[in-house]
Scaffold this motif. Structure first.
Motif, mmCIF file in Angstrom:
data_model
loop_
_atom_site.group_PDB
_atom_site.id
_atom_site.type_symbol
_atom_site.label_atom_id
_atom_site.label_comp_id
_atom_site.label_asym_id
_atom_site.label_seq_id
_atom_site.Cartn_x
_atom_site.Cartn_y
_atom_site.Cartn_z
ATOM 1 N N LYS A 61 0.887 -1.138 0.000
ATOM 2 C CA LYS A 61 -0.052 0.067 -0.129
ATOM 3 C C LYS A 61 0.727 1.407 0.011
ATOM 4 N N PHE A 62 1.949 1.099 0.584
ATOM 5 C CA PHE A 62 3.021 2.384 0.846
ATOM 6 C C PHE A 62 3.472 2.711 -0.703
ATOM 7 N N LEU A 63 3.811 1.643 -1.457
ATOM 8 C CA LEU A 63 4.283 1.865 -3.047
ATOM 9 C C LEU A 63 2.884 2.619 -3.891
ATOM 10 N N LYS A 64 1.764 2.308 -3.211
ATOM 11 C CA LYS A 64 0.592 3.175 -4.115
ATOM 12 C C LYS A 64 0.309 4.349 -3.808
ATOM 13 N N ILE A 65 1.103 5.038 -2.632
ATOM 14 C CA ILE A 65 0.788 6.540 -2.281
ATOM 15 C C ILE A 65 1.447 7.391 -3.179
ATOM 16 N N PRO A 66 0.452 8.317 -3.687
ATOM 17 C CA PRO A 66 1.178 9.228 -4.583
ATOM 18 C C PRO A 66 1.984 10.250 -3.746
ATOM 19 N N ASN A 67 2.783 11.069 -4.519
ATOM 20 C CA ASN A 67 3.404 12.125 -4.091
ATOM 21 C C ASN A 67 3.863 12.101 -2.449
ATOM 22 N N ILE A 68 4.800 11.084 -2.204
ATOM 23 C CA ILE A 68 5.190 10.544 -0.849
ATOM 24 C C ILE A 68 6.433 11.694 -0.387
ATOM 25 N N ASP A 69 6.975 12.605 -1.256
ATOM 26 C CA ASP A 69 8.062 13.480 -0.972
ATOM 27 C C ASP A 69 7.775 14.416 0.569
ATOM 28 N N GLY A 70 6.607 14.782 0.481
ATOM 29 C CA GLY A 70 6.106 15.272 1.712
ATOM 30 C C GLY A 70 5.566 14.835 2.863
ATOM 31 N N ILE A 71 5.814 13.267 2.736
ATOM 32 C CA ILE A 71 5.229 12.643 4.085
ATOM 33 C C ILE A 71 6.493 12.260 4.870
ATOM 34 N N GLY A 72 6.571 12.462 6.155
ATOM 35 C CA GLY A 72 7.566 12.040 7.097
ATOM 36 C C GLY A 72 7.224 10.805 7.658
ATOM 37 N N ILE A 73 6.456 10.469 7.842
ATOM 38 C CA ILE A 73 5.964 9.014 8.685
ATOM 39 C C ILE A 73 4.889 8.220 7.896
ATOM 40 N N VAL A 74 4.883 6.897 7.652
ATOM 41 C CA VAL A 74 3.814 6.115 7.288
ATOM 42 C C VAL A 74 3.597 5.199 8.383
ATOM 43 N N SER A 75 2.288 5.154 8.960
ATOM 44 C CA SER A 75 2.204 4.388 10.253
ATOM 45 C C SER A 75 0.950 3.205 9.790
ATOM 46 N N PRO A 76 1.173 2.024 10.540
ATOM 47 C CA PRO A 76 0.017 1.415 10.755
ATOM 48 C C PRO A 76 -1.223 1.755 11.386
ATOM 49 N N VAL A 77 -2.099 1.053 11.633
ATOM 50 C CA VAL A 77 -2.837 1.072 12.722
ATOM 51 C C VAL A 77 -2.219 0.439 13.921
ATOM 52 N N HIS A 78 -2.061 1.193 15.121
ATOM 53 C CA HIS A 78 -1.655 0.472 16.229
ATOM 54 C C HIS A 78 -2.901 -0.327 17.034
ATOM 55 N N GLN A 79 -2.676 -1.607 17.122
ATOM 56 C CA GLN A 79 -3.850 -2.268 17.870
ATOM 57 C C GLN A 79 -3.284 -2.680 19.351
ATOM 58 N N TYR A 80 -3.831 -1.990 20.291
ATOM 59 C CA TYR A 80 -3.498 -2.225 21.727
ATOM 60 C C TYR A 80 -3.880 -3.599 21.980
ATOM 61 N N ILE A 81 -2.896 -4.589 22.327
ATOM 62 C CA ILE A 81 -3.620 -5.643 22.843
ATOM 63 C C ILE A 81 -4.555 -5.838 24.147
ATOM 64 N N GLU A 82 -4.444 -4.609 24.991
ATOM 65 C CA GLU A 82 -5.302 -4.583 26.058
ATOM 66 C C GLU A 82 -6.637 -4.221 25.675
ATOM 67 N N ASN A 83 -6.702 -3.638 24.255
ATOM 68 C CA ASN A 83 -7.974 -3.297 23.906
ATOM 69 C C ASN A 83 -8.312 -3.924 22.637
ATOM 70 N N LYS A 84 -9.205 -4.795 22.512
ATOM 71 C CA LYS A 84 -9.513 -5.756 21.396
ATOM 72 C C LYS A 84 -10.688 -5.169 20.257
#
Length: 240
Positions: A61-84
């Protein structure tokens, strides 16, 4: 070391000799990645993991993002194990822009990292990731989160308690972490004054959670006060 060496020649292990803090380690890794002519680096915590094909899906999915030059961080969705309670997004968008994210599971743009002079090593550990994200936004760069790509993460030694009709997640951080959390949140308020309401509420809430639920109450509260004291004195180096 033997187990690491068995994993192959692509694995490099660097022993720093002492605990220099997460910010130093991140900057060290970024500098080494640049020497190898990498443009992006994946940062991980020891208590996080991608499941099934989520890491591959994130790269795809990262490779499909257009204009990545201005993007500093690409993050996933953080799934806390304590909250399902996490669901896939039904939105048709590939990603969304977010304010900040934690370090683990991120793709970090090394060219932009250079422009921002890296992570703040004086923070040592807590708020290192949030401060960097807010600095990215300050200078016009983006932090984005790819939808439906999940990273499972432990939040401290968390446990969930019920207080009246509400559930409260209590992290049970060590006394030393309580020092850094308190001190660095105050430095964050100084750097980004619009955080004053939310961060002050977080400090007060942590204080009462320690009183109600945690062990080593006296020591943890004492370390919180040391954090306030060192902030007022302008001390923001390493404490051991």
């Amino acid at each position: 070391m033997e187990k690491i060496n068995e994993m192959g020649k692509k694995i490099d292990y660097h022993f720093l000799g002492e605990n220099k803090g997460i910010a130093y380690a991140l900057n060290f890794a970024c500098k080494n990645a640049l020497k190898e002519n990498f443009e992006w680096i994946l940062t991980m915590d020891q208590d996080s993991k991608f499941e099934q094909n989520n890491l591959k899906e994130m790269f795809d999915k990262f490779l499909k993002i257009p204009n990545i030059d201005g993007i500093g961080i690409v993050s996933p969705v953080h799934q806390y194990i304590e909250n399902k309670k996490y669901k896939n997004s039904t939105s048709g968008q590939l990603y969304k822009e977010i304010e900040a994210t934690m370090t683990s599971g991120n793709l970090l743009n090394l060219e932009i990292w250079c422009k921002l002079n890296g992570f703040k090593e004086e923070f040592f550990i807590d708020e290192v990731d949030h401060e960097y994200c807010l600095r990215l936004k300050k200078y016009g760069f983006k932090v984005i989160q790819i939808k439906n790509v999940f990273l499972k993460h432990h939040l401290g030694r968390s446990r969930t308690y019920r207080f009246l009709w509400k559930k409260k997640v209590v992290t049970h951080h060590s006394p030393l972490r309580r020092y850094y959390i308190t001190r660095n949140r105050l430095f964050m308020i100084k750097l980004y004054p619009y955080l004053i309401k939310s961060y002050t509420e977080n400090i007060v809430e942590d204080f009462f959670k320690i009183l109600l639920y945690e062990k080593e109450k006296k020591l943890k509260i004492k370390m919180m006060f040391y954090g306030v004291s060192d902030y007022l004195k302008g001390k923001n180096g390493k404490k051991v």
